[in-house]
Each structure stands twice: as structure tokens, then as C-alpha cells.
Write a protein that holds these residues in place. Structure first.
Motif, short mmCIF file in Angstrom:
data_model
loop_
_atom_site.label_atom_id
_atom_site.label_comp_id
_atom_site.label_asym_id
_atom_site.label_seq_id
_atom_site.Cartn_x
_atom_site.Cartn_y
_atom_site.Cartn_z
N ASP A 36 5.10 -4.09 9.49
CA ASP A 36 6.02 -3.18 9.63
C ASP A 36 5.59 -1.75 9.62
O ASP A 36 6.15 -1.03 10.31
N TYR A 72 0.24 2.28 9.19
CA TYR A 72 1.18 3.41 9.83
C TYR A 72 0.15 4.12 10.73
O TYR A 72 0.44 4.36 12.15
N ARG A 120 13.18 -6.79 19.18
CA ARG A 120 12.77 -8.27 18.40
C ARG A 120 12.82 -9.35 19.49
O ARG A 120 13.76 -9.40 20.06
N GLN A 134 6.16 1.18 12.63
CA GLN A 134 6.72 2.34 12.36
C GLN A 134 5.74 3.62 13.02
O GLN A 134 6.34 4.59 13.47
N ALA A 154 4.28 -6.63 5.44
CA ALA A 154 4.65 -5.31 5.24
C ALA A 154 3.88 -4.27 6.02
O ALA A 154 4.06 -3.46 6.55
N VAL A 210 12.92 -0.76 18.10
CA VAL A 210 12.26 -1.86 17.97
C VAL A 210 12.98 -2.94 18.91
O VAL A 210 14.38 -3.13 18.85
N ASP A 216 8.72 -6.45 18.40
CA ASP A 216 8.56 -7.28 17.12
C ASP A 216 8.41 -8.73 17.43
O ASP A 216 9.50 -9.43 17.78
#
Length: 467
Positions: free
Chosen positions: A61, A31, A150, A65, A58, A148, A76
Motif C-alpha cells: 500500500d 513509499y 483494482r 502511494q 502494508a 488506484v 492494485d
């Protein structure tokens, strides 16, 4: 977001952040890395991709963030190979990150980052901010978070690579691709999508621990399928091992020679960058093709910087990484594979014949030696060879080249009491004698082999004939 206080910190370098999961790198630090890249670049959009291993999705992600909380949008891009980072940043002209994992549980993960245009972060122009964000107070959040977006890019990425290599009129080429249970299963069929290319998949499914399909089986599979070529990718499609139609591994220096010759055909007289431990036979092939070989320190950042400075047609690392001028001076294993397919299809000759003209030089491989003082070890080597007629330089560690074409290089490992030694000569006995001479200077009391996949025993032991 969990704060990783009390845990050892990750490593920060020109290509991003790396560390073991979960001890050194976790979602909290990912992060912070995302927030840092957004702060450093001030860009409205940051692209984020990942491979499919371990905690990479993970961590991606969490990284995204961090970008969002600084007010920037996160594109993304989903799963992608290692060189997808370059494509995203170069093609879209945005900062980008790609999260990739190590080969097993507890192995280091890496968050590779770059500025827009696929340029690296510099020590005083970004890396200092990344370190501060990882270790200091949590960066304050923006008033308005980003959104976000995509946008999976694998198809666009594959089309771009194919646009860089002319496959028109080639003969049919049968290729066995070992995806290593990794992202090449998604990318290789897209990149090698051509009517003249027949792809035979190997290890395209998820890893299940089954034995009997290791990369050592690739040669047998190539022979059994009567294929022209075998390509074994690592799980991130970052590197590629090449096997000819007989099932024999093609040395990285030979691949360098073939690809450099191809690139120089369209840019005669151009520079070609190679690192200080690239085999002499690759350098001779560059010269024979009319190129100007220029030596570089080992590492992506050094090779790419010299390529940009000299307008080089091609670049190569000793481990087989291939850097292309048309790909933002970055390395791409899949683009290298596409060039090999094109060369086989164009020439009409087997790969073993194309490689046979590349003379083999006996090479020690990389020898890691533990020493208390790496600087003193390098000093002993330089002092000893100063009066022997060797041409010495300190471009990267200490290198020495002799009139008969033999050479050595000794380099201190970063952040470890370790010296890395490589030696090459024209005959096995000459290589072994020079190797033992250098090792005796590095560690006068005897060698303690250090860690690494290419470590070799101490003085007097035999070494393989090829790199």
C-alpha cells in the motif's frame, strides 16, 4: 508518511529492494521505492502485488502511494505468487512490483521490481535513482496524483500458465499440494484446474503455529493418499520441492533434467542455460536430449540475460528454479509444477521411474566458510589447481573441472567475509577428498562454518550423497 531517518538502509539490487522489517524496510522506504520506480520508468501505470505474509500488504500500500504521488496510476493486483510479478509486467507491458515477506517475524522483506516487459532494472539505468530516492530528499509530488485501479489477476494468471502446457489426453494425476500456509493455496487450485488432475490440499489455511504439518510430512501424505506427486511450495510460491509417489524427494537436478528434456522436445538443438553449480547429471541430460548446455553465473539476472541472448529453450538454477522461454525467460515454480503434472499424465509412468534414469553424483551441498579475505582465498584455490590438469575458469568465483567429471566451485558471498564452496564427483570418496582439499585451501587454519541453511562442518566431515 513516516521518514525512517537513523535506521540502517535496505539493500538495493537488480531485482529491487530488500531489508528487515521494521529496522531496514518500512512504509516510508516502501513509499520512496514506489516513487522511484514511477520516476525511473515514466510509465502512466505501475502494477503492484503482494503475498499475504507479515507486513507485505502494508508495504505494498505504501509503495502504491509513492506511485500515485508521482502522477502515475497504481494497478492494485492484490495477492499473488512470486512469478505474478513477471506475468503482470510481461502480459500488460507495464512496470511492476511485488512485495514479499520472509518466513518469520523480523525476517527480510523484499520489494521486487521490474520494468515493462519483465526486464530488470540496470545499475546505471534505474538502480541509481532508487538508491537516491531511498537515501536523499523525499521526491517532490506531482501536481495531479494518479488513481488506484483494482484488478485482481489470479484467474488470468492461472489461465495464462495453463495455455503454456498441453494437458489434453493425459491420464488422471493425483497431486498433494503443500501450500505452506502461503499464496499457493490461492494459486495452485487455479493453475492445476483440469478434469484429469485431483488436488489434495495440505496446509492451505492461515499459519497457526501448530506442529505436525511441516514440509517433512509431505512424503507420508503422498503415500497415504496414494498420490502420484507431491509439491511443497514456500509461502510466496517462489520455490517448490518435489516428492515422488513413494514419498522420496526428487533432487532439483533431476527436475531440471526432466523439464529441460520436455522443452527441448519442441525446440531441438536449442541452448539451455544452467548456472555454474548445477549438477553434472542435469548437464548430461541436456546433452542427451540434443540441447546445448551453456554455463551462467549464479542468479536470476544472469540466467535470464543469457537466455534472451541465445534464444534458449530453458534455464535452470542449482536450487531448482526453472526458467521458461515462453514466460519471458523468467522462473516460475507453478509453471514447472504444471509441466511435471503434464509429463506424468502423458508418460503413464510413475515419477520414480522417470527420475531413475538420472544418475546421482555425490555432492557436498553448499558449504559456507568464514574468511578474513575472500579474494585471497579464491586466489589460493586458483593457484593450487592451475598446474593439476583441472580446467579452471573465473565465470563466477573460481571453478575447476577434471577429466573424470568431478568439479568444484568457490564463490565469495556478496557483502560478507564468506566463501561458498560446492564440490561434486562420481563417487563419495572422491567427492570427500576433493571437498577437503578445497576447504583446506580456502581456510588453511581450519573452517569456521558461515551462516546459511546449507552450511556443512569443516574438513573431514561427511557430506550427503545428493544435492
Amino acid at each position: 508518511m513516516r521518514e525512517p531517518w537513523g535506521a540502517p538502509g535496505p539493500q538495493v539490487g537488480p531485482h529491487g529492494v530488500s531489508g528487515r522489517v521494521p529496522g531496514e524496510l518500512d512504509p516510508g522506504r516502501a513509499y520512496r521505492a514506489g516513487a522511484a520506480l514511477a520516476l525511473v520508468t515514466g510509465a502512466p501505470v505501475v502494477a503492484v502485488a503482494h503475498d499475504g505474509r507479515g507486513s507485505a500488504p502494508a508495504l505494498a500500500d505504501a509503495f502504491a502511494q509513492g506511485v500515485l504521488d508521482q502522477g502515475a496510476d497504481a494497478l492494485d493486483a492484490g495477492p499473488g505468487p512470486a512469478d505474478c510479478l513477471t506475468y503482470l509486467s510481461g502480459r500488460l507491458d507495464v512496470p511492476a512490483a511485488l512485495v514479499t515477506a520472509g518466513p518469520g517475524p523480523g525476517a527480510p522483506h523484499r520489494i521486487r521490481m521490474c520494468r515493462a516487459g519483465a526486464t530488470a532494472l540496470a545499475e546505471k539505468e534505474g538502480l541509481d535513482v532508487v538508491r537516491a530516492c531511498l537515501t536523499g530528499a523525499r521526491p517532490p509530488m506531482a501536481d495531479e496524483p494518479g488513481s488506484v485501479v483494482r484488478a485482481p489477476v489470479l484467474d488470468d494468471y492461472a489461465r495464462h500458465l495453463r495455455s503454456l502446457v498441453d494437458l489434453r489426453g493425459i491420464r488422471r494425476v493425483k497431486v498433494v499440494v503443500d501450500a505452506g500456509h502461503g499464496v499457493a493455496a490461492l494459486t495452485a487450485p487455479r493453475v492445476l484446474c483440469h478434469p484429469a488432475v485431483e488436488l489434495v490440499p495440505l496446509r492451505f489455511g492461515p499459519a497457526n503455529g501448530a506442529r505436525g504439518q511441516g514440509p517433512w510430512d509431505l512424503g507420508e501424505r503422498v503415500r497415504g493418499a496414494d498420490a502420484d506427486l507431491g509439491l511443497a511450495f514456500d509461502a510466496a510460491a517462489d520455490r517448490c520441492r518435489v516428492v515422488d509417489e513413494r514419498g522420496a524427494t526428487v533432487a532439483p537436478a533431476t527436475v531440471t533434467a526432466l523439464l529441460a528434456t520436455r522443452e527441448l522436445a519442441g525446440r531441438p538443438g536449442a541452448a539451455v542455460i544452467h548456472d555454474v553449480i548445477t549438477s553434472r547429471r542435469a548437464v548430461e541430460a541436456i546433452e542427451a536430449a540434443g540441447g546445448i548446455p551453456l554455463r551462467s553465473r549464479v542468479g536470476r539476472a544472469a540466467i535470464r540475460a543469457l537466455m534472451a541472448e541465445h534464444g534458449a529453450a530453458f534455464g535452470a538454477g542449482h536450487s531448482g528454479r526453472s526458467y521458461f522461454r515462453d514466460f519471458w525467460c523468467a522462473d516460475s515454480a507453478l509453471l514447472a509444477a504444471l509441466h511435471l503434472v503434464a509429463e506424468l499424465g502423458r508418460s503413464g509412468r510413475p515419477l520414480s521411474h522417470l527420475a531413475s534414469g538420472q544418475e546421482r553424483y555425490p555432492h557436498s551441498g553448499e558449504i559456507g566458510v568464514r574468511v578474513d579475505d575472500p579474494g585471497a582465498a579464491l586466489g589460493r584455490v586458483a593457484a593450487h589447481f592451475a598446474g593439476t590438469g583441472a580446467a579452471l575458469d573465473r565465470l563466477d568465483g573460481v571453478s575447476g573441472e577434471f577429466g573424470d567429471g568431478s568439479w568444484f566451485n568457490v564463490r565469495a558471498a556478496r557483502g560478507a567475509p564468506l566463501v561458498r564452496v560446492q564440490v561434486e564427483a562420481r563417487a563419495p570418496a572422491a567427492m570427500e577428498a576433493l571437498r577437503d582439499r578445497v576447504l583446506a585451501l580456502v581456510a588453511p587454519g581450519g573452517c569456521d562454518p558461515g551462516p546459511g541453511p546449507l552450511r556443512r562442518p569443516g574438513p573431514g566431515a561427511s557430506a550427503p550423497a545428493g544435492p
